[in-house]
Every structure is written in C-alpha cells, then in structure tokens.
Write a protein that holds these residues in place. Structure first.
Motif, PDB file in Angstrom:
ATOM      1  N   ILE A 154      22.964  -1.985   2.271  1.00 51.90           N
ATOM      2  CA  ILE A 154      22.445  -1.888   0.901  1.00 51.90           C
ATOM      3  C   ILE A 154      22.691  -0.493   0.333  1.00 51.90           C
ATOM      4  O   ILE A 154      23.104  -0.340  -0.816  1.00 51.90           O
ATOM      5  N   ALA A 155      22.457   0.537   1.147  1.00 49.33           N
ATOM      6  CA  ALA A 155      22.705   1.908   0.687  1.00 49.33           C
ATOM      7  C   ALA A 155      24.174   2.096   0.322  1.00 49.33           C
ATOM      8  O   ALA A 155      24.490   2.643  -0.752  1.00 49.33           O
ATOM      9  N   GLU A 156      25.069   1.632   1.173  1.00 47.86           N
ATOM     10  CA  GLU A 156      26.501   1.788   0.894  1.00 47.86           C
ATOM     11  C   GLU A 156      26.903   1.015  -0.358  1.00 47.86           C
ATOM     12  O   GLU A 156      27.700   1.502  -1.164  1.00 47.86           O
ATOM     13  N   LYS A 157      26.359  -0.178  -0.526  1.00 49.32           N
ATOM     14  CA  LYS A 157      26.653  -0.987  -1.716  1.00 49.32           C
ATOM     15  C   LYS A 157      26.197  -0.267  -2.993  1.00 49.32           C
ATOM     16  O   LYS A 157      26.864  -0.331  -4.017  1.00 49.32           O
ATOM     17  N   ARG A 158      25.088   0.449  -2.903  1.00 46.31           N
ATOM     18  CA  ARG A 158      24.541   1.171  -4.058  1.00 46.31           C
ATOM     19  C   ARG A 158      25.087   2.601  -4.161  1.00 46.31           C
ATOM     20  O   ARG A 158      24.645   3.387  -4.969  1.00 46.31           O
ATOM     21  N   LYS A 159      26.031   2.937  -3.285  1.00 42.44           N
ATOM     22  CA  LYS A 159      26.661   4.273  -3.264  1.00 42.44           C
ATOM     23  C   LYS A 159      25.645   5.379  -2.938  1.00 42.44           C
ATOM     24  O   LYS A 159      25.746   6.500  -3.435  1.00 42.44           O
ATOM     25  N   ILE A 160      24.677   5.050  -2.110  1.00 39.79           N
ATOM     26  CA  ILE A 160      23.707   6.039  -1.641  1.00 39.79           C
ATOM     27  C   ILE A 160      24.246   6.607  -0.334  1.00 39.79           C
ATOM     28  O   ILE A 160      24.527   5.843   0.595  1.00 39.79           O
ATOM     29  N   ARG A 215      15.438   3.803  -4.467  1.00 39.31           N
ATOM     30  CA  ARG A 215      15.044   4.928  -5.295  1.00 39.31           C
ATOM     31  C   ARG A 215      15.362   6.284  -4.668  1.00 39.31           C
ATOM     32  O   ARG A 215      15.121   7.322  -5.250  1.00 39.31           O
ATOM     33  N   CYS A 216      15.928   6.253  -3.469  1.00 35.57           N
ATOM     34  CA  CYS A 216      16.203   7.487  -2.734  1.00 35.57           C
ATOM     35  C   CYS A 216      17.616   8.001  -2.996  1.00 35.57           C
ATOM     36  O   CYS A 216      18.515   7.236  -3.338  1.00 35.57           O
ATOM     37  N   LYS A 217      17.783   9.302  -2.813  1.00 36.89           N
ATOM     38  CA  LYS A 217      19.085   9.948  -3.005  1.00 36.89           C
ATOM     39  C   LYS A 217      19.969   9.827  -1.767  1.00 36.89           C
ATOM     40  O   LYS A 217      21.183   9.905  -1.859  1.00 36.89           O
TER      41      LYS A 217
END
Length: 140
Positions: free
Chosen positions: A120-126, A99-101
C-alpha cells in the motif's frame, strides 16, 4: 537528565529532546517532524512485540519523527484475538499509514500483514525504509 520508568538514565530520549529543541530553533520556533508509520510484528509474543514497538517508536522520536504505531494505540481498546476487532485494527492502521510521510519496517520477517502495508505504501508512493530490530538501516 531524563530517566525512564525504572529511574535509569535514558540517553536516547534525552538526545531526542535536545534534537527537537535544536530543530525548533532552526525553524524560527516552528518544528516540523514527519509522521512515520512503524511496521513491526504484533502476533505471536504480543507482550514482547508491543514492547519492541514502543522501542521502535522511541527510536523514531530520536530521529525527529512522530511515530504512528497501531500496535501501541489500538491494542489499548481493541482485542487482537477477536477477529472483528482485529480487522477494525487493521483498517484503522491502514488509515494511519496513508497519512504518514514514510513507512519504517522493523525486523527481518515480513508477514502477510506487513507485506500488505508495504504494498500500500509503495502504491501511494510513500517511501519505505527497512531497519533491523536494533535500529540499523538496511537497504533492500
């Protein structure tokens, strides 16, 4: 003038408060502060690592961001030394991350858990940003 729990002047927090007020004024009374996920060690010296997580969270506030830090929240009611509760904390932390930017990674050691958070962040493009434990940004 803002003072910390030990009654010493805390210029970092005071500067953050001033920045928040300025940002609110620029946006016609509405404040936008992105949520950022604080990724830092917990295991090992838990007491010190939780204190560091609090410091990193204050740093995020000084940058007009809302810190989402599972170390601080979930250790209040989950026991990291109990395997089931640790797993629950990891799952909840990943829900927080999604849920974070941005993800802000502190320190120079990337544990298996933090590597997973970054993946996970990279996979979600965060976007993932890296900082020393003193808050200096490092380019990876």
């Amino acid at each position: 003038m803002y003072r910390n729990d030990e009654h010493y002047v805390d210029p970092t927090f005071e500067a953050a408060y001033v920045n928040i007020k300025k940002e609110t004024a620029r946006n016609n009374g509405e404040l936008y502060m992105p949520w950022v996920y604080i990724a830092s060690p917990l295991r090992g010296d838990m007491e010190r690592n939780i204190e560091n997580a609090k410091r990193y969270s204050r740093f995020a506030i000084s940058k007009n961001a809302v810190p989402m830090c599972p170390h601080i929240y979930f250790t209040q009611f989950l026991d990291d030394n109990t395997e089931v509760e640790r797993r629950i904390g990891l799952i909840l932390g990943l829900q927080m991350l999604k849920r974070c930017k941005e993800v802000w990674v502190f320190g120079d050691t990337i544990s298996e858990g933090r590597a997973n958070e970054i993946r996970i962040a990279e996979k979600r493009k965060i976007p993932v940003r890296y900082f020393t434990d003193k808050g200096e940004e490092v380019r990876k």
